[in-house]
Design an enzyme around this catalytic site. Structure first.
Site, PDB file in Angstrom:
ATOM      1  N   CYS A 333      39.355  35.385  32.997  1.00  0.00           N
ATOM      2  CA  CYS A 333      38.377  36.486  33.000  1.00  0.00           C
ATOM      3  C   CYS A 333      39.035  37.789  32.566  1.00  0.00           C
ATOM      4  O   CYS A 333      38.383  38.656  31.970  1.00  0.00           O
ATOM      5  CB  CYS A 333      37.733  36.629  34.373  1.00  0.00           C
ATOM      6  SG  CYS A 333      38.896  36.912  35.724  1.00  0.00           S
ATOM      7  N   HIS A 882      38.468  39.497  40.200  1.00  0.00           N
ATOM      8  CA  HIS A 882      37.694  39.001  39.064  1.00  0.00           C
ATOM      9  C   HIS A 882      37.411  40.164  38.120  1.00  0.00           C
ATOM     10  O   HIS A 882      37.141  41.285  38.552  1.00  0.00           O
ATOM     11  CB  HIS A 882      36.378  38.389  39.549  1.00  0.00           C
ATOM     12  CG  HIS A 882      35.539  37.824  38.442  1.00  0.00           C
ATOM     13  ND1 HIS A 882      35.980  36.816  37.615  1.00  0.00           N
ATOM     14  CD2 HIS A 882      34.283  38.138  38.017  1.00  0.00           C
ATOM     15  CE1 HIS A 882      35.032  36.525  36.729  1.00  0.00           C
ATOM     16  NE2 HIS A 882      33.996  37.317  36.952  1.00  0.00           N
TER      17      HIS A 882
END
Length: 951
Positions: A333, A882
């Site tokens: 990510c 994230h």
């Protein structure tokens, strides 16, 4: 080094010291080739707790063995000795189907969270004491671009071997520091071949890249990557008969004369998990700096299928481009977020969608022979093609791993670090300067800044000229002043992005409950502000002022856990960082001048009814100092406890007869729930107006309390009898006294003041407001530009006048601003080899980011106005983070959230958050400034258009 100590009859402290000494010796003598061992983190944690006896900070690394601030005072809880070492949780269950692999570690294990790395001698010593296993050994290797860093190769290379034309396959683990010759040997051993029978090829991407015939070359130097395919071509059978295999021969320069005539049987079509490509673990890494592993995508190993990876979170309409997601390949990510910001930079999108190949610099030794630019350009074109499903950026990641090994594998990384590498790498691949001339910049020598700046910039452009320079590079003025001779040196340096420090809170709010030992006041919480990086002496000083501490008194700090005193914070230099926000602290007012002090600890217990009464601790312990020089009798202890508890004695309030009667404590009718540093705790002092001689109001001071003294043998002595008997106690151990509260006693005393000891920082409205207090982006910029002394030795300046290295003061000014300004908010900080994230909320402008007044080039009358169009976000902490990206499609004037393969429409007001990490601003033309002022997101008004977007 001496052999392991065989005796297991050591005390916890002795075990700790033995392992500490072995660890320090091993660390001092570490060299390439040393063996380290993995040990299950949970077992190591239980051993640390055992040998430190419930230490203050449950650090998981070996450094906790050395640090004195984690040592405990007497009276701590006792931990059981750990059982045998069990590393089974680190490996896959059962025996590997491939005997060449042996014991396989779980993919994506994280050091400091799942395992700890121990030197060989430490492991051997623990094995002698505790036994167990299995043994998981790894080697110390050289790493890094300069090959000067030492790292432990936790995950050796996993290679897929394909023997042709036999059609056999196998998987092996081998260190990247092993030679090609060793790979040949092991390959022949696996397939039962002779060395002269095989040719081995680098079969990266299912293409023959190079014949691996340099037997002394390491696999690392040969650029072999994790999970890479290796082609094993068999030249003949066991009898020497030719199989029509490797018909090629290699010239002296290593080039292939003729391609092999053998045919590679196609892989089976079943999906294979691409996982476990973890980089080596650095020796000095002591923190859990890796992110939690995400689910790895299942992909076909044969080829890249652009349209086979799930469905997009957004349906594109018509020919709309730029709304294509990126598949998360497993903790990628960070890469997806960075790529989306770059491909949505309008100048880059236009450049790479046109013919940019003619600008590729194939010979630049600082570049990647054009491969990085080609891989990025191809990925950008796919992402801008209309109506596509999410793209799996595997080819791009593979190229990235070949040229930047630090981003190989499937660990989480930093999106800003990747952006920095990409911008620099793309610049070198696309540098229009084929032969860089040598340019020497002269000193300013009192020349006008404009002249000097133009000269520096011209010299820079003469060596660096690319689309990246055109779009992203600016120039700042750097002024150094010698503190001795006053010499001023001015230089003008280029920049690709600005890394702005976050002016995070330098103070910390802490709540401590203050108790008295002389019966003069009820317990009362005090809330004070202290330096965030302060010491216990700072906290004591703040509380002393808040509570109007007398000159004859001092404070004794203690941490309370499970209704017991966990530790006394007597060392004034103990760092406040060892105290967590959810800890509970008590401060006891005690006389300053008591010689040979020992502390009487009054522990409260309540009975739980059953077949027999089971007494359990509750409330907050109370403390009273006692001189070891005095003779203390059982009656004295009764009197001391009576005095401590006297503020909580219940009395009948003297009210008018028409009001109901209430029981209130002697000390006060109520205690303040919290006072800040400007208030005092004296509000709860005993009122002189209360008549303690009123026999109808107070229980007799001579009534016996149910006290139990814990002797040296941990036996309880009833103190309600034998008042004149003296108590014998140790000069070092605390005096533990239990008071067993019956219902009758609870009716006499109001003990609710001992319950619910507040946390050091309760995240209520006030604390939340303080943590979320917005910090202006302009403030961060001013902190970056302000004058400050150089403090890092490497940054010291060679004064041209003094001819000495000086810690000069340095000031920066913006001089030349780029078309696209990339701003990195420095959310991550480092201390003691630990990485921390700052959750500071930065209030950054979306429109009209005005930098005009920060530009030192006053002859430039143009206003410097910027508008935000993209940002990379980081959510979560260091253990489980994230990355996403917020992108504004300029032709639509709408914002989208790019979360890997999912894309959703968002309102402009949702763009700002405390997760903002890297900001992308684009210069606004002067005639567009007024337009941007009134620009609003259409997302909140065109609700009928959002039906196709996944929220």
């Amino acid at each position: 080094m001496e052999g392991p100590i065989c005796s297991s009859e050591l005390t916890p402290e002795e075990e700790r010291l033995v392992i500490r000494d072995i660890s320090m010796a091993a660390e001092a003598q570490s060299k390439e080739g040393d063996t380290f061992y993995l040990i299950f983190h949970r077992w190591w944690q239980s051993w640390l707790e055992y040998v430190n006896q419930d230490q203050a900070s449950t650090t998981s690394d070996v450094s906790s063995l050395y640090d004195s601030e984690y040592r405990e005072s007497a009276g701590s809880r006792t931990f059981k000795r750990p059982s045998v070492i069990d590393n089974s949780n680190l490996i896959y269950d059962g025996t590997s189907e491939d005997s060449n692999l042996g014991l396989e570690l779980h993919d994506a294990l994280v050091e400091g969270r799942d395992y700890i790395l121990l030197p060989q001698e430490v492991w051997k010593q623990l094995l002698v004491w505790y036994g167990g296993g299995p043994t998981l050994e790894r080697k110390l290797i050289s790493s890094g671009l300069s090959q000067t860093e030492l790292a432990i190769e936790v995950y050796p290379l996993r290679l897929q071997l394909f023997a042709m034309p036999k059609g056999e396959r196998a998987t092996i683990r081998i260190s990247k520091k092993e030679t090609v010759g060793e790979l040949h040997r092991r390959t022949c051993e696996i397939f039962c071949l002779n060395l002269e029978q095989v040719c081995i090829w680098d079969y990266y991407g299912h293409q023959k890249h190079a014949l691996m015939n340099d037997m002394d070359k390491t696999l690392d130097d040969a650029n072999i990557q994790m999970d890479q395919d290796i082609l094993v071509e068999v030249l003949g059978d066991a009898n020497g008969n030719a199989l029509g295999g490797c018909m090629s021969s290699v010239q002296d320069n290593g080039s292939v004369e003729k391609e092999s005539t053998s045919v590679l049987i196609e892989h089976c079509k079943s999906s294979l998990s691409i996982a476990g490509g973890m980089p080596a673990s650095k020796v000095n890494s002591r923190s859990c700096s890796s992110e939690l592993s995400q689910s790895h995508q299942l992909t076909s190993p044969v080829r890249e299928l652009d349209n086979s990876y799930g469905t997009s979170g957004v349906t594109t309409r018509g020919s709309t481009g730029g709304l294509t997601g990126l598949v998360n390949l497993g903790n990628t990510c960070f890469m997806n977020s960075a790529i989306q910001c770059l491909v949505h930079t309008p100048e880059f999108a236009k450049y790479f969608r046109e013919d940019y190949h003619q600008e590729i610099n194939w010979q630049n030794p600082l570049g990647m022979v054009g491969e990085l630019a080609l891989a990025f350009g191809e990925l950008l074109r796919k992402l801008w093609a209309p109506g596509r499903t999410p793209i799996a950026p595997r080819p791009f990641k593979a190229k990235l791993a070949r040229f930047a090994p630090q981003f190989s594998g499937y660990n989480q990384h930093d999106s800003q670090e990747l952006l920095a590498f990409l911008l620099d790498g793309l610049h070198e691949d696309l540098n229009r300067v084929k032969h860089k001339p040598y340019k020497n910049s002269r000193d300013a020598d009192d020349r006008p800044d404009e002249e000097v700046a133009d000269e520096y910039w011209a010299n820079h452009i003469a060596r660096n000229d690319s689309i990246i320079v055109d779009v992203c590079q600016g120039q700042y003025k750097s002024t150094l002043v010698c503190p001795v001779c006053g010499k001023v040196s001015v230089t003008f340096d280029p920049f690709m992005y600005l890394s702005l420090p976050l002016q995070f809170t330098v103070t910390r709010t802490m709540t401590v409950t203050v108790f008295t030992c002389d019966g003069s006041a009820l317990p009362v919480p005090c809330t004070v502000n202290v330096p965030k990086q302060g010491r216990c002496r700072d906290l004591i000083q703040a509380i002393s002022g808040a509570c109007s501490l007398k000159s004859s008194e001092k404070l004794l700090l203690a941490e309370i856990r499970s209704h017991l005193i966990h530790r006394f914070l007597e060392d004034p230099l103990t760092s406040l960082s060892t105290i967590k926000d959810d800890d509970h602290l008590a401060a006891y007012k005690i006389p300053k001048f008591v010689k040979n002090t020992v502390f009487l600890q009054l522990i409260h217990r309540r009975g739980e009814q059953g077949s027999t009464v089971d007494w359990k601790p509750y409330g907050t312990p109370l403390v009273s100092p006692i001189s070891h020089d005095d003779v203390i009798t059982r009656g004295d202890v009764q009197s001391i406890v009576h005095t401590i508890l006297s503020p909580m004695l219940r009395v009948k309030s003297h009210r008018s007869s028409d009001l109901p009667e209430n029981n209130i404590p002697v000390a006060a009718s109520h205690a303040s729930q919290a006072v800040n540093s400007s208030e005092v705790c004296a509000d709860a002092m005993v009122s002189d107006s209360i008549d303690k001689d009123d026999s109808t109001s107070l229980p007799s001071m001579h009534s016996k309390l149910p006290l139990q003294l814990v002797d040296e043998n941990n036996a309880c002595i009833d103190l309600s009898t034998g008042e004149e008997k003296p108590i014998r106690f140790s000069s070092s151990s605390p005096i533990i006294v239990f008071i067993d509260w019956s219902q009758e006693q609870l009716e006499k005393y109001d003990t609710h003041y001992l319950d619910n000891l507040p946390e050091v920082l309760k995240y209520g409205n006030v604390a939340k407001k303080a943590r979320l207090e917005p910090l202006s982006l302009y403030t961060c910029l001013e902190a970056f530009l302000r004058e400050e002394p150089l403090v890092v030795p490497e940054d010291m300046w060679n004064c041209p006048q003094c001819k000495e290295r000086r810690q000069a003061s340095k000031k920066l000014d913006l001089w030349r601003l780029p078309e696209v300004l990339v701003i990195h908010l420095k959310r991550f900080s480092y201390s003691r080899s630990m990485k921390h994230k700052l959750e500071t909320f930065v209030n950054f402008p979306i429109h009209d980011f005005d930098l005009t007044k920060y530009v030192a080039h006053k002859n430039n009358s143009r206003r410097q106005i910027y508008e935000l169009y993209a940002l990379s976000n980081h959510y979560g902490g260091m253990g489980s983070g994230h990355y996403t990206a917020h992108i504004k499609l300029l032709d639509e004037n709408r914002w989208y959230n790019f979360d890997d393969s999912h894309i959703s429409l968002i309102n402009e007001e949702d763009v700002k958050s405390a997760a903002a990490y890297v900001l992308f601003y684009r210069r606004v033309k002067s005639e567009d400034v007024s337009i941007s002022n009134g620009a609003q997101s259409c997302a909140g008004h065109e609700t009928h258009d959002s039906s196709s977007f996944q929220k």
